[in-house]
Enzyme design. Structure first.
Site, PDB file in Angstrom:
ATOM      1  N   ASN A 226     -26.908-106.758 -14.520  1.00 50.04           N
ATOM      2  CA  ASN A 226     -26.472-107.582 -15.351  1.00 50.04           C
ATOM      3  C   ASN A 226     -25.388-108.795 -14.564  1.00 50.04           C
ATOM      4  O   ASN A 226     -24.830-108.547 -13.713  1.00 50.04           O
ATOM      5  CB  ASN A 226     -25.428-107.220 -16.486  1.00 50.04           C
ATOM      6  CG  ASN A 226     -24.200-106.603 -16.020  1.00 50.04           C
ATOM      7  OD1 ASN A 226     -23.271-107.503 -15.566  1.00 50.04           O
ATOM      8  ND2 ASN A 226     -23.887-105.264 -15.872  1.00 50.04           N
ATOM      9  N   CYS A 227     -25.532-110.045 -15.231  1.00 49.12           N
ATOM     10  CA  CYS A 227     -24.860-111.113 -14.680  1.00 49.12           C
ATOM     11  C   CYS A 227     -24.668-112.176 -15.664  1.00 49.12           C
ATOM     12  O   CYS A 227     -24.276-113.453 -15.132  1.00 49.12           O
ATOM     13  CB  CYS A 227     -25.732-111.774 -13.460  1.00 49.12           C
ATOM     14  SG  CYS A 227     -27.331-112.043 -13.923  1.00 49.12           S
TER      15      CYS A 227
END
Lengths: 426, 349, 77
Positions: free
Chosen positions: A241-242
């Site tokens: 995730n980012c």
């Protein structure tokens, strides 16, 4: 469980005909690595670039940052359950290319990826501006769906890091550090007078670009559980995730978890660090209730006097954070929480979506809504036009001359809630 | 460059006129410094100088608030200051109120920066901390030396128009505005230190005190839902395909208002989400999963509700400051009332 | 947002998944929904099942809007 970390300090990366580590320089055979990554049929093209500290380079959209490591002794391999077979890691010996990292970029998956500037004002906010980065630009095959696209790029980053890590296997480390966690019983016998402390690490688990993997398992499908701290150092936890990249943990963060390192620093002298409780941040309310019940139960069962709780993300995870805090405090266990703030560009708004009086010891990593102006760079790796759509950007973020005006939340790792940085707010 | 002109406001006690028995002392101006002003001048070095001191008794000021404020302000103005310092008032309540009133009025009416200093429990703190910088001091004049040092430093920054840092750096009492700055230690180390202190029962300071959220009285229920006009509002970022208003995926700077006259179903080809805080796949496939236009149209046709309002309103709740969300909602609410809407369904993701 | 629209003079029902946030920020009529990415739907169901699910949730919302409340109320049933 005991792990020796052998750090090999890397001061530069260069392309060369043979990949190797020599006198602090990481040489990379670009063709060989590219061919290795192109084995994935979902990836259409790969190009490799080098970004060093202080260079006039901007990288976006950044998906993940990974530190190259290799297992030298002990069971399992780096990134178990993903690149290596499932087998418990965290003991024996691991070599680290300290000062180097793999950064993945390429066509945007969602609107959730981040920015890394290697110099200028933006560089002060991201820890990755201080590393010698091998940037892997991965473009997906046409028509690839978002989930498959995200996965392909995630795996490419891990593979590139493992490829580089292997070069460190037979290199003599510049320093060796030892981390050891005794069993509960041994710990009590060894440190009868020290306060017992656990670390509750919350992991983002909300879907596309919001997921985290533990030994290859999507953490949203797990109940809270425990890890030896050294398992993290061998890549037991991998980032998928980012979203609003400022407060998402890259894989680099997981490998170098600062709470783990700072608790180890006082382990055996001022406190007894018993282990890590990992929990998730799911999208269903029942999951939030169940997981926070579970983390409180585990903390109680470990008989700890205090815990540090780190959040990942903001908004609805603020509720997971407050639930964890409230329920653990209710067991008579002292808590400190680490979070960040969304107090508006002027800093005048409510910082968190949820609150409770029991959260009376808070460490903040700063206000992610603060605007920053990032002057143009000589070179941009990736796709600069996404500045207008990534989280923290807005229509007009990217200006004519290449300047980008964005909120801090667009900068990878800027307000990391593991407490990786010195940035704070009052 | 010349020195900054400073005017100092103090009470009868610090002017060495007298104690409680002289508290009705009327406003008076003197050239140069008086009492604690000497220490301020020393702290300024060659950057600034107290050109005049205005003195007023605490009882006189508080009992004749309006008149006294005006008198004091006129005297201050006559010295043409670049910056005004009031107090410090430590834990003296009436002096604190006077200092707060003087400093905030100077800023508001004269447009000149002004600061004061108080002990955190001084009633003047709660009244004025949002209006002016109040340096945190000890409870008594024993803390004068520290107070002067911190107040002088902040005053010089304000006079020079420099950017003011976070409360923890500058020494002022937190005023509700969150300001970023770099700490000495990283966050994880501060957390370990804080936990050790908390477990040992030693004092520590949280970096973010928990907020109080205000409440609104519930509105009366809708009497006859079959005649009511119902509007849809969402913070889930549902927008016509292509996001025509460019609503940001996070920290939205605006909201959208969209006409759904004749729209019976939100489909993959017509609507999507602009929200960056959740997995968008489900909402992009069928936006009714966030904004239930399909079912409300069905109910409208069946007479279960009076009418679905012609427009829906949408923004992204992701990382959007509460103040912005508040402003959008207030504007939306006003329009809906004016348009004769009876009730609202607000969906969040 | 809920609070400000209510302040403007309209009854509002807040349909959301994370009820604790809604309670903390001060919504008065709350209907719990399915999941954050799809509050009023569920991609795992068939279209007809999903519509039925959505009808049930809307029924709850309408019930909330037609019920007098004195304090914050979560309409579970």
């Amino acid at each position: 469980m005991k792990l020796e970390l052998g750090n090999i300090f890397i001061r530069d990366i260069r392309f060369d005909s043979v990949s190797k580590v020599e006198k602090g320089i990481l040489f990379v055979n670009a063709d060989e690595l590219r061919d290795h990554l192109l084995e994935d049929e979902n990836i259409k093209s790969v190009s490799l670039e080098i970004a060093r500290p202080g260079e006039s380079i901007r990288i976006l959209p950044v998906k993940d940052v990974i530190e190259p490591r290799v297992k030298v002794q002990g069971s399992g391999g780096i990134f178990p359950g993903i690149l290596s077979k499932v087998s418990t890691v965290g003991s024996g010996r691991t070599h680290v290319l300290k000062g180097a990292a793999v950064v993945t970029t390429g066509k945007i998956v969602g609107f959730q990826e981040g920015i890394i500037d290697m110099s200028g004002p933006g560089a002060d906010y991201t820890p990755f501006s201080k590393l010698n980065n091998l940037v892997v630009v991965c473009e997906p095959v046409d028509g690839l769906k978002q989930y498959a696209h995200e996965k392909a790029v995630r795996l490419a980053g891990l593979k590139a890091a493992a490829y580089l890590g292997k070069l460190a296997k037979d290199v003599e480390p510049d320093e060796v550090k030892v981390y050891e966690t005794p069993s509960l019983k041994e710990g009590i016998e060894k440190y009868p007078d020290l306060p017992r402390v656990a670390y509750v690490q919350m992991l983002q688990t909300q879907g596309l670009l919001h997921d985290t993997y533990v030994y290859g398992l999507d953490m949203k499908h797990s109940l809270p559980t425990m890890l030896y701290p050294t398992e993290l150092m061998d890549g037991a936890v991998v980032s998928g995730n980012c979203v609003s990249a400022c407060d998402k943990n890259t894989t680099y963060h997981h490998l170098n978890n600062p709470v783990v390192h700072d608790l180890f620093a006082k382990h055996g002298t001022e406190l007894n660090f018993v282990g890590v409780i990992i929990t998730n941040e799911n999208v269903y309310l029942a999951d939030k209730e169940r997981s926070s019940d579970w983390s409180a139960k585990l903390a109680e069962f470990f008989g700890v006097d205090g815990v540090i709780i780190s959040q990942e993300g903001f908004g609805n995870p603020d509720t997971d954070l407050i639930m964890n805090c409230k329920k653990i405090e209710a067991k008579g266990i002292k808590t400190v929480i680490i979070t960040d703030e969304y107090a508006g560009r002027d800093g005048a708004s409510q910082s968190l979506a949820d609150a409770d009086a029991s959260a009376d010891a808070v460490v903040t990593a700063g206000n992610a809504n603060m605007l920053v102006s990032l002057p143009p760079m000589e070179k941009v790796i990736g796709h600069p036009e996404v500045a207008n759509v990534i989280a923290g950007g807005f229509e007009g973020s990217l200006q004519q001359d290449g300047t980008i005006v964005v909120e801090l939340q667009a900068i990878t790792g800027a307000t990391n809630e593991l407490g990786f940085n010195k940035l704070s707010a009052r | 460059m010349g020195k900054y002109r400073v005017v100092h406001y103090i009470n009868q006690f610090f002017a060495q006129i007298g104690g409680e028995e002289k508290a009705d002392y009327r406003p008076e101006a003197r050239e140069g410094f008086v009492g604690p002003g000497m220490a301020f001048n020393a702290a300024f070095g060659d950057k600034a100088e107290i050109v005049g001191t205005v003195i007023c008794g605490d009882s006189y000021f508080n009992e004749n608030l309006e008149a006294a404020t005006k008198e004091v302000l006129d005297l201050i103005k006559s010295f043409e200051p670049d910056i005004v310092i009031a107090g410090p008032a430590f834990n003296a309540g009436r002096y604190g109120m006077a200092c707060g009133t003087v400093a905030s009025t100077v800023e508001k009416e004269l447009g000149i920066p002004a600061i004061t200093g108080m002990y955190v429990e001084n009633p003047g703190v709660d009244s004025f901390k949002k209006d002016i910088y109040i340096i945190s001091t000890k409870s008594s004049a024993a803390g004068m030396r520290d107070a002067v040092k911190t107040m002088a430093a902040l005053a010089m920054k304000l006079a020079a128009g420099e950017e003011i840092g976070a409360s923890a750096e500058e020494g002022y009492i937190p005023n509700g505005i969150r300001v970023n700055f770099f700490e000495e230690k990283r966050g994880s180390e501060r957390a370990v230190d804080m936990l050790l202190a908390k477990m040992a029962g030693k004092p520590y300071t949280t970096e973010f005190p928990m907020p109080d959220f205000d409440r609104v009285e519930p509105r009366p229920a809708v009497k006859d839902i079959t005649k009511a006009t119902i509007a849809l509002v969402t913070s889930g970022g549902i927008v016509p395909k292509g996001n025509p208003d460019h609503i940001e995926s996070s920290s939205a700077s605006k909201y959208g208002k969209y006409d759904i006259e004749g729209v019976f179903d939100l489909t993959e080809s017509t609507y999507e989400t602009a929200h960056g805080g959740y997995d968008p796949v489900a909402a992009n496939q069928d936006a009714d999963r966030v904004l239930p236009v399909d079912i409300l149209r069905e109910y409208e046709k069946a007479g279960k509700i009076g009418k679905l309002h012609r427009y829906f309103y949408s923004t992204t709740g992701n990382g959007t400051a509460v103040a912005s969300a508040k402003a959008y909602a207030a504007a939306i609410g006003k329009e809906l009332v004016a348009d004769g809407v009876d009730a609202v369904i607000l969906t969040s993701t | 947002m809920v609070k400000e629209i209510e302040r403007a003079g309209l009854p509002v029902v807040h349909m959301c998944t994370v009820v604790p946030i809604s309670l903390t920020v001060g919504a008065n009529r709350i209907v719990p929904t399915v999941a954050i990415p799809h509050p009023l739907g569920n991609p795992a169901l068939s279209i007809e099942e999903e519509k039925e699910l959505r009808r049930k949730l809307i029924d709850k919302a309408l019930k909330a809007l037609t019920t007098e409340v004195e304090e914050q109320t979560v309409f579970e049933q």
